[in-house]
Enzyme design. Structure first.
Site, short mmCIF file in Angstrom:
data_model
loop_
_atom_site.label_atom_id
_atom_site.label_comp_id
_atom_site.label_asym_id
_atom_site.label_seq_id
_atom_site.Cartn_x
_atom_site.Cartn_y
_atom_site.Cartn_z
N LYS A 34 -14.29 -8.04 -8.12
CA LYS A 34 -13.51 -8.89 -9.02
C LYS A 34 -12.82 -10.00 -8.21
O LYS A 34 -12.76 -11.16 -8.64
CB LYS A 34 -12.48 -8.06 -9.78
CG LYS A 34 -11.87 -8.81 -10.94
CD LYS A 34 -11.19 -7.88 -11.93
CE LYS A 34 -10.58 -8.69 -13.07
NZ LYS A 34 -10.06 -7.86 -14.15
N ASP A 35 -12.30 -9.65 -7.03
CA ASP A 35 -11.71 -10.67 -6.17
C ASP A 35 -12.75 -11.69 -5.73
O ASP A 35 -12.47 -12.89 -5.61
CB ASP A 35 -11.08 -10.03 -4.92
CG ASP A 35 -9.71 -9.42 -5.23
OD1 ASP A 35 -9.15 -9.74 -6.30
OD2 ASP A 35 -9.21 -8.64 -4.40
N SER B 128 0.05 -1.07 -6.30
CA SER B 128 0.18 -2.33 -7.03
C SER B 128 0.86 -2.12 -8.37
O SER B 128 0.71 -1.08 -9.01
CB SER B 128 -1.20 -2.92 -7.28
OG SER B 128 -1.82 -3.26 -6.07
N HIS C 233 0.81 -1.21 0.00
CA HIS C 233 0.00 0.00 0.00
C HIS C 233 0.85 1.27 0.00
O HIS C 233 0.34 2.36 -0.19
CB HIS C 233 -0.99 -0.03 1.17
CG HIS C 233 -2.18 -0.90 0.87
ND1 HIS C 233 -3.47 -0.46 0.99
CD2 HIS C 233 -2.26 -2.16 0.40
CE1 HIS C 233 -4.31 -1.43 0.62
NE2 HIS C 233 -3.58 -2.47 0.28
N GLU D 292 5.70 -33.88 -0.13
CA GLU D 292 4.48 -33.35 -0.69
C GLU D 292 4.81 -32.67 -2.02
O GLU D 292 5.92 -32.19 -2.23
CB GLU D 292 3.87 -32.32 0.28
CG GLU D 292 3.21 -32.98 1.48
CD GLU D 292 1.86 -33.55 1.12
OE1 GLU D 292 1.84 -34.65 0.55
OE2 GLU D 292 0.84 -32.92 1.41
#
Lengths: 258, 424, 190
Positions: B244-245, B220, B216, B288
């Site tokens: 959108k998220d 971005s 922040h 894994e």
């Protein structure tokens, strides 16, 4: 190996040529055992346990397998999940005796209750080995989840006994099995035709007995399976709807931007 | 700056709080009106997705801890008791176990998105480095979590991974004994792994907070990799990116639910349903899936210490990546040569993953060595050189021009290369 | 935290209201859906903390009453709780039966608290209804309080020979558990 198959699955599109090259080369020295795929009542997203088969499978476990194999994570009350009635379960449990401490403080036995774990044939692993020529029969509680191939593997081993090829040297007291890794298994062929007598008149062939006991053992390894799948269908249906609505809102919100 | 905050909230109660502790103003500023580049594609969902998975992991993990017993004779049975007897215990346990895999899928996509669009470049170097710390913490947490069911893979995974430290000269053996709290992986090891597995996620939250705080500050990155030049280039975070998220989260949850409800053991190894046996190693021991590439690097080096160093190095190199990549252009969209190398590097990582899943024999040894070499070559040689040699495509004037031109990308000749929405 | 980028040019989420109504409706549906989804996932999480199947299955205990002499009591464990089983003397039974209901904090006749034909046996959950301590009175050396039943050491509640609260802060009589006589000297609790 699941991880290998998984990566192959995910990686394949991106891999193209390189992967092709890699898989074209012969694998290592060990031959791959191909387990025949069986149709199971419980496979697929809507599959459920065939109750009659699972109940017959319990009979096979109870009369045959349980002489050597424990099922120690299971409780007698779990049999309610394959639709045995409370009375039947109480009777099944009461016919077994489980260790307890008596009022005089000495170890003794009492009839089992539905809330008891399945009785183990041996008090511990050492006792099992001592009684069975050094071999340890694995616990069957989660055997379906603990073997590559799951139900197909168990079915394969139960039905895969036969004469060893002429050129194969068998170890002492070992038995030939087509589907067991290494083909030498300490367990003698456990199932024979008519080994058990089914109350519902089903003909007890080796295949039938194996199929039934696999159904039972798969239930014991995954007692949550039916609830899980039912819930999954609802959850996914709900999420698909929610995705649709959310996407519609997104389109509306963004309508003025583009 | 001491003094009360002048809150503009109308609700008197909220105003009272906001005046004294301006959290509401802060949330509005950072998540409400926060100016966000208008041209994100769906790859920018994955940060939010990772956050969602972390919340699911912590919630399910705390509930699992209420039923789990970190004691070697009871751990395996207590996990199975959760699956069988605890109400919805199977949902918690399968959700948690597969959540770990989902977490890595999401974070790996998040990382490769950063690599493709140059999100690690100035001024976001620290943001990126915090991200690498997050990945390391995730790996440690996941590794220790995998030990807890105390199956064969748990036990032997713990043995092999902790033994890595024995490669270090002089102190190695002491470190391993200290890690184990004994002379083999045993009850003390299980106990401390449980304690740390519970602790680390909260450390993770702290680092994630810094990661987001740094984000922040810098704002971005975006698919064009150019800075927003004014209000016309940005949108308020809410409602544009919250919605959108949300779409991304819904789609992700479908995939997650499909695995949890219909293939809950897809990512697992059957051997881990066999209780730990310190006297017998399983025939096929693999970590894994999310550790497979690193495992492949480890095995590709014929020297024990060398392998360990290369494996750790493969992550350490990410810390200095912002300085290894010398190109001033961020997005691969305007770096035609880098773009090719990006895909080659992704391919190398996938091949490494496959190598890690196979026994080191025949072709897999060669593939492992080639991809390991390529992995390091990419970061240490190709990127520094590429920055000097590559001729990037001309950048669009601004985000909004590129967007409004429908992909023209300003003065870009043959503008097809700069479609902001092309990659979804 | 400060921001380098500029404040947004347009206020959040406002645009010409050509189909604002439809949008708001969709938003509402989405929000409701999300709320339902969260609710649906919260329930399994809460329910996971309820007693699990193995706890619920530990249903019943059988107790042999023959060794308990008149006037004495024993403690057995049922579902992790102490159960008081008291072999009452005829005087104690009479005392319990003669109490006027109007004198009781939690009015209940003695007959409601024992099985008909087995009045000498009182079976109660041995947990003080005030704050969960275990009252004294089972051992011969324990104080039994003024009413000959039980005495809670925590805050001085006193119970009579029917396990009813007679004095102190406890609001209710000692609770009863489901049990039945399988023979004259055997009971099954649960």
């Amino acid at each position: 190996m699941r991880a290998a198959r998984l990566l192959t699955l995910f990686g394949a599109p991106a891999l193209g040529l390189l992967a092709g090259l890699a898989f074209a080369t012969p694998a290592g020295a060990e031959e791959e055992i191909v387990l025949p795929k069986q149709n199971w009542s419980f496979s697929g997203p809507f599959g459920t346990f065939d109750r009659a088969a699972a109940q017959r499978g319990f009979q096979v476990y109870n009369e045959v397998c349980s002489n050597c194999h424990s099922l120690k994570l299971g409780y007698y009350r779990n049999l309610a999940g394959i639709d045995l009635s409370e009375e039947q379960i109480k009777a099944i449990a009461a016919a077994k005796s489980v260790p307890t401490i008596g009022d005089d403080g000495q170890p003794t036995e009492r009839p089992a209750l539905p809330s008891d774990h399945f009785r183990s044939p041996y008090p511990n692993d050492k006792a099992a080995r001592a009684a069975l020529n050094g071999a340890l029969p694995p616990d069957l509680s989660v055997i379906e989840k603990a073997r590559v191939g799951g139900p197909d593997y168990i079915f394969g081993v139960l039905t895969g006994y036969g004469e060893p090829p002429a050129d194969m040297k068998m170890g002492d007291g070992m038995n030939y099995n087509k589907y067991f890794p290494g083909h030498q298994i300490a367990m003698p062929q456990p199932l024979q035709d008519d080994q058990v007598t089914y109350a519902d008149g089903t003909k007890a062939t080796i295949e039938q007995e194996a199929r039934d006991v696999v159904t039972f053992l798969t239930y014991m390894a995954n007692p949550e399976m039916e609830q899980r799948k039912r819930m999954g269908v609802k959850v996914i249906a709900f999420l698909v709807l929610l995705t649709g609505v959310t996407y519609a809102v997104k389109r509306k919100v963004w309508a003025d931007v583009h | 700056m001491a003094g009360l905050h002048k809150s503009e909230i109308e609700n008197p109660v909220l105003n009272w709080i906001d005046t004294r502790l301006p959290v509401i103003t802060m949330m509005q500023k950072e998540y409400g009106v926060f100016p966000t580049p208008r041209n994100f594609n769906y790859l920018w969902n994955f940060g939010a997705l990772a956050m969602v998975v972390l919340m699911i992991m912590i919630a399910s993990g705390i509930l699992l801890a209420m039923h789990y017993t970190p004691e070697k004779t009871m751990a395996f049975d207590s996990v199975e008791a959760i699956m069988r007897d605890v109400n919805f215990g199977w949902l918690l346990r399968y959700g948690h176990a597969n959540g770990a895999s989902m977490f890595f899928i999401v974070v790996y996509i998040h990382i490769f998105r950063g690599l493709y669009y140059g999100s690690y470049k100035a001024p976001r170097e620290l943001l990126w480095m915090l991200g690498v710390v997050i990945m390391l913490l995730m790996m440690a947490t996941a590794f220790m979590g995998y030990v807890l069911p105390w199956g064969q893979m748990s036990f032997w995974g713990a043995t092999v991974i902790t033994n890595l430290f024995s490669a270090f000269p002089l102190v190695g053996e002491h470190i391993v004994t200290w890690l184990w709290g004994g002379f083999s992986v045993d009850n003390p090891t299980l106990n401390r792994f449980f304690a740390l597995h519970y602790l680390l996620p909260f450390v993770l939250i702290g680092v994630i907070f810094l990661h987001v705080a740094a984000l922040h500050i810098t704002g971005s990155n975006n698919p064009l990799g150019i800075d927003p030049k004014g209000p016309q280039d940005t949108l308020p975070f809410h409602p544009y990116y919250t919605i959108k998220d949300s779409v991304g989260i819904c789609v992700f949850l479908i995939v997650y639910a499909a695995v949890v409800f219909f293939a809950p053991n897809l990512f697992g190894e059957p051997d881990n349903y066999i209780p730990a046996n310190p006297l017998a190693t399983p025939a096929e021991i693999v970590p894994e899936w999310y550790f497979l590439p690193f495992y492949a690097i480890l095995r590709s080096v014929p020297d024990k210490l060398g392998g360990v160093l290369m494996m750790f190095g493969s992550i350490i190199v990410l810390f200095v990546l912002p300085w290894l990549d010398t190109s001033p252009v961020r997005s691969a969209r305007f770096r035609p040569v880098y773009r090719v190398f990006f895909w080659l590097q992704l391919l190398a990582c996938i091949v490494l993953g496959m190598v890690g899943a196979h026994r080191p024999e025949g072709i897999w040894v060669i593939l492992g060595r080639v991809s390991t070499a390529w992995y390091f070559l990419h970061f240490l040689v190709i990127l520094p050189l590429l920055g000097k040699l590559e001729r990037p495509l001309p950048l669009p004037e601004s985000i909004s021009r590129a967007v409004l031109r429908g992909g023209g990308g300003g003065p870009l000749p043959g503008g097809a290369t700069a479609k902001p929405m092309e990659k979804v | 935290m400060s921001v380098t980028a500029h404040a947004p040019g347009h206020a959040s989420g406002h645009e010409p209201g050509h189909d604002a109504g439809k949008r708001d409706f969709l938003k509402l549906v989405a929000a409701a859906g999300a709320a339902v989804g969260v609710g649906a996932i919260v329930w399994p999480m809460i329910d996971s903390m309820n007693p699990s199947a193995d706890v619920l299955a530990l249903g019943s205990v059988e107790v042999d009453l023959a060794p308990v002499p008149v006037g004495q009591a024993i403690t057995v464990v049922w579902r992790g709780k102490p159960m008081f089983i008291r072999h009452r003397s005829p005087e104690e039974i009479k005392a319990a039966q003669d109490v006027k209901l109007s004198q009781l904090t939690d009015p209940q006749t003695d007959a409601e608290r024992v099985k008909a034909g087995h009045e000498q046996w009182l079976v109660v959950i041995g947990i003080c209804t005030h704050l969960g301590c275990i009252p004294l009175g089972n051992k011969p050396t324990d104080p039994r309080g003024e009413y000959g039943g039980w005495f809670c050491p925590c805050h001085g509640s006193q119970y009579d020979t029917s396990g009813r609260v007679r004095h102190g802060p406890a609001p209710l009589n000692l609770a009863l558990a489901p049990y039945e006589f399988t023979s004259d000297t055997k009971i099954k609790i649960g």
